[in-house]
Design a protein around this motif. Structure first.
Motif: not given
Lengths: 410, 292
Positions: B36, B84-85, B96, B34, B80, B87, B99-100, B28, B92-93
Motif C-alpha cells: 500500500m 483492491i478486490s 496493488s 497488498v 478494498q 485485482l 493502484l495505490t 494490509y 495482486l502484489t
C-alpha cells in the motif's frame, strides 16, 4: 515503379516546404524586429508558470508585468512602448532552452529577461550567451550559476547566497570582543542555496575566532529534527545558525525549543521572512534573525514608487519574487537608456553588457554592481523579530528597529 | 552523557511514532498481500484534516480523531471492496503497487488543490513545552504521539488476539480457503482488515501533525522508511513492526551523534539490505502465515 518516381518528388516538395517555412520564420523574425524598431521594444521571457516552481514563477510574472506597465505609463523605454512575450516552460530545463531559442530566433525579440530558479537560469543563460544576448536574471543565487563561464549574465538581487549574512557578520565583528558569541552551532540543509548562506557566515565567524561546536548537514527529506536539535542543545552554543528553507527551519526551531535550549543569538535563512512563520511558531519568535533580499519597507529611492504602483495594481504589497523581477527590469532599462539602443544586434547587446560591467544601477533592492561573473556585490538586509514583528535591524542606515543582541528566551 | 540520554529518549519516542505509522502497512500486507504505497499519503491526509479541524474550530487536534478514525475505516473498507478486490489474485502484489501509487498521487494532488502547497503546522499552546526526565527533555507533543502509538498498537493487538473478528482475520491471513470452509466470510473480513489499517493511518497522521510541518508531497519522505521498517520487522507482523520501528528509531537517533544526519538516515536502508540478505522474511515472527 510509380512509387519510385514519386518519392524524390515528394522529398523535394518536403524539402522546399521546409525551406520555405524556415525562411518564412526568419523573415517574419526580421520583420518583427524592424516592426518593433518603430514603436515597441519586445522582451522575451520564459517562466515556470506550471510545475514545481509555478508559485514563485507566477510571482516573477506579476513583477515583470507591473514593471512593463509602469514603464509604459511613464513614456516607455527610449520613447517606445515595452511589450512582454512570456512563454511557459513548465519548470523544465529542456523546455526553457527551447523557449529562449524560439524567442530569439523565431520571434525576433529585442531583449530577454531571465526565468526563475537556478535550474532554469543556467540552460537559459547558455542560449542567450550563444546568441550574444544580455541576460539579466531574477533568481539564481547559488554559486553554480556564476561558475559556468557566462560573460553576459547579471543576477538582479543584492547578494549571492554566501553573502546573505554579511551585515550580521560585520555587526558581530564590530562588537567588543567580550560581547561576541564565543561558540556557534550550524545546521544546514544539503542544498547549494541553503548551505551557501550558512557557510558564508561560518567562514566569517571562524575568522573572528568564534568556535564552531556543531556543524550538521542534513538531507532535504529529513523529517525528524529531534536528534539535530539534541546535538545543538548539548553544545549549548552561544549562537545557532540555520542554513534552511521553510519547513526544516520551523521544525528545527520547535525541536530546539522543546529541548529548552536558549541561545543568545539565533539566525535562520528563508523561513522567518515568510508570513506563515509567526503563525507556525507562535509568540516565540522574538529576537530571531534572518537575511532578506527585499522588504517593501526598504528606504531606497525607487522602492516607494514600486510598492505604491504594485499595490494599487495587485491589491497586495510585492514580495521578494516580484521585487527581483522588477529589479531585473530596472537593471536592463538602465543599460538601455544609457547606451541608447535595444535591439537583437550583437553589437548593441555587447554594449549593454559592457555598460553594466562598469556602472552602478539604483534599484528597489538598493544600488547594484557586479563582478566579472555576474555576482552582485552587495549583502542582504538583516531582519529580526522585534515586538512580534519582523523589522530591518542591519545595516544601521536602513534599520527600522534596534538590533537585539541578547535574544529573549523562546 | 546527557546527550546520550537525550538521544535515547528521542529515539524511543521516534520509534513509537514509526511503529504507529507502519502498523497499517504491515496489516494490509498480512491480510491481503497488498503493498500500500498510499498509506503515507493517507497519513498526510489525516494530518491535514487535523490541521483544518484545529484551524477552523480552535479545538485540540486530537478531537478530530472522533471523525477521522471512523471515516478512514469506512474509506478503507470501500477501497478494498471497490478497488483492491478487483485485482487478479495472481498479480495482486504488483498491481496493488500501481493502484495505490496512483491513489497516493490523487491524494497529493487533491491536497494541493484544496489547501494549496503552503506548508502548514498546527500551533499548539503546549507545542514547545517539555518535561524534564533525569536531565533529558521530553517534549509534551512527542509524548502524546508516543502515548497514541502505544494505546492504538495495544488495542490493535488485543483486537486481533482476543476478539472473534480478530480470530477470523488471523484465520483469513493464515489460510483463506480453510477459513472459508469453516464459514468465515473472508471477503468481508479482508475489507474490515483494510479499514482497520487505514484507521491506524488516521491516528498516525494526527500524531504526526502535532509536531511537524506538513505539505502535500511530504508522504514521499515517509513511505521509504516505513517500508523498510515492515520488511525488517517481518511483513504482516504487528509486534515485529513495533520492535523494528523502535530498534530503527533508536539506532537512527544514536547513530546521529557520531555520524551526522545523512549517515544516520542511511541506517534504515542498510538494515533493509542486511535483512533481505540474511533473513528475507524479516526478523520477527516465523512464516508469514503465523504472524501476530
Amino acid at each position: 515503379m510509380k512509387l519510385r518516381s514519386t518519392t524524390p518528388v515528394r522529398l523535394t516538395a518536403l524539402a522546399s516546404a521546409a525551406i520555405l517555412t524556415l525562411t518564412g520564420c526568419m523573415s517574419s523574425g526580421a520583420d518583427g524586429t524592424e516592426g518593433s524598431d518603430d514603436d515597441t521594444i519586445t522582451i522575451g521571457i520564459s517562466l515556470p508558470l506550471t510545475g514545481d516552481f509555478s508559485e514563485p514563477g507566477k510571482g516573477v510574472q506579476r513583477g515583470y508585468e507591473a514593471w512593463a506597465d509602469h514603464v509604459n505609463e511613464n513614456g516607455g523605454l527610449l520613447g517606445k512602448q515595452v511589450e512582454l512575450e512570456i512563454l511557459d516552460d513548465q519548470s523544465s530545463a529542456d523546455r526553457v532552452a527551447a523557449d529562449y531559442e524560439k524567442l530569439i530566433n523565431q520571434d525576433g525579440v529585442d531583449l530577454v529577461f531571465g526565468p526563475f530558479s537556478t535550474r532554469l537560469v543556467v540552460p537559459a543563460a547558455q542560449v542567450a550567451q550563444d546568441y550574444g544576448f544580455l541576460f539579466v536574471e531574477p533568481a539564481g543565487a547559488a554559486e553554480e550559476v556564476f561558475t559556468q563561464g557566462f560573460d553576459n549574465l547579471f543576477y538582479a538581487a543584492p547578494a549571492v547566497a554566501d553573502d546573505h549574512y554579511d551585515y550580521l557578520a560585520d555587526h558581530i565583528e564590530a562588537m567588543p570582543e567580550a560581547e561576541r558569541p564565543k561558540t556557534a552551532a550550524f545546521a544546514a540543509m544539503d542544498d547549494p542555496f541553503a548551505m551557501g548562506t550558512a557557510y558564508g557566515l561560518k567562514t566569517r565567524l571562524e575568522e573572528m575566532g568564534v568556535e564552531v561546536v556543531v556543524d550538521e548537514v542534513y538531507p532535504p527529506n529529513t523529517t525528524d529534527f529531534g536528534s539535530i536539535a539534541a546535538k545543538v542543545a548539548d553544545s549549548n552554543a552561544d549562537m545557532v545558525v540555520g542554513g534552511t528553507q521553510y519547513q526544516d527551519a520551523v521544525n528545527l526551531i520547535v525541536a530546539l525549543q522543546q529541548l529548552d535550549y536558549q541561545p543568545k543569538m539565533a539566525a535562520f535563512s528563508t523561513a522567518p521572512t515568510n508570513p506563515e512563520f509567526p503563525e507556525a511558531i507562535g509568540d516565540k519568535t522574538e529576537g530571531i534573525l534572518s537575511p532578506t533580499g527585499y522588504t517593501p519597507a526598504a528606504p531606497y529611492e525607487s522602492n516607494k514608487e514600486f510598492v505604491d504602483f504594485y499595490t494599487e495594481k495587485n491589491g497586495t504589497p510585492p514580495a521578494e519574487d516580484e521585487a527581483n523581477a522588477w529589479t531585473t527590469g530596472q537593471v536592463v532599462a538602465a543599460a538601455v537608456e544609457a547606451v541608447g539602443c535595444a535591439d537583437p544586434d550583437p553589437e548593441c547587446q555587447q554594449q549593454l553588457v559592457d555598460w553594466l560591467r562598469d556602472n552602478e544601477v539604483d534599484t528597489v533592492v538598493g544600488p547594484l554592481t557586479w563582478d566579472a561573473e555576474g555576482r552582485p556585490q552587495g549583502a542582504h538586509l538583516i531582519q529580526q523579530y522585534v515586538d512580534g514583528e519582523i523589522r530591518i535591524v542591519l545595516p544601521e542606515e536602513s534599520a527600522e528597529a534596534d538590533f537585539i543582541a541578547d535574544k529573549p528566551a523562546w | 552523557m546527557s546527550l546520550l540520554l537525550q538521544s535515547l529518549v528521542l529515539g524511543v519516542l521516534l520509534g513509537g511514532l514509526y511503529a504507529l505509522l507502519a502498523a497499517g502497512l504491515t496489516l494490509y500486507f498480512g491480510v491481503m498481500r497488498v503493498v500500500m504505497i498510499a498509506h503515507s499519503a493517507f497519513l498526510i491526509l489525516a494530518a491535514y484534516l487535523a490541521w483544518f479541524f484545529t484551524s477552523s474550530t480552535g479545538l485540540d487536534p486530537l478531537l478530530s480523531l472522533l471523525v477521522t478514525v471512523p471515516l478512514f475505516f469506512v474509506l478503507g473498507v470501500a477501497m478494498q471492496r471497490l478497488l483492491i478486490s478487483r485485482l487478479r489474485p495472481a498479480t495482486l502484489t504488483m498491481m496493488s503497487v500501481l493502484l495505490t501509487f496512483s491513489i497516493a498521487l490523487v491524494i497529493e494532488g487533491m491536497l494541493g488543490f484544496v489547501f494549496s502547497g503552503t506548508q502548514r503546522r498546527i500551533r499548539l499552546p503546549y507545542g514547545g513545552q517539555s518535561l524534564e526526565f533525569f536531565g533529558a527533555n521530553v517534549a509534551v507533543v512527542k509524548l502524546i504521539a508516543f502515548g497514541l502509538a502505544a494505546t492504538s498498537l495495544l488495542a490493535l493487538y488485543l483486537l486481533l488476539k482476543k476478539t472473534q473478528f480478530g480470530q477470523a482475520l488471523r484465520a483469513t491471513i493464515q489460510h483463506p480457503e480453510a477459513a472459508r470452509l469453516v464459514g468465515i466470510n473472508t471477503e468481508r473480513v479482508a475489507g474490515y482488515g483494510f479499514g482497520l489499517g487505514l484507521a491506524t493511518a488516521a491516528i498516525g497522521g494526527t500524531a504526526l501533525s502535532l509536531d511537524s510541518t506538513i505539505y502535500p508531497s511530504l508522504h514521499w519522505h515517509w513511505i521509504g522508511p516505513l517500508m523498510a521498517i515492515i520488511v525488517v520487522g517481518g511483513l504482516g507482523s504487528i509486534p515485529g513492526a513495533a520492535i523494528a520501528a523502535l530498534v530503527l528509531g533508536l539506532g537512527q537517533s544514536l547513530l546521529q551523534i557520531p555520524l551526522g544526519t545523512t549517515w544516520a538516515q542511511t541506517f534504515f536502508y542498510l538494515a533493509l539490505f542486511a535483512t533481505l540478505m540474511v533473513r528475507p522474511q524479516g526478523f520477527f515472527g516465523g512464516r508469514l502465515a503465523q504472524r501476530f
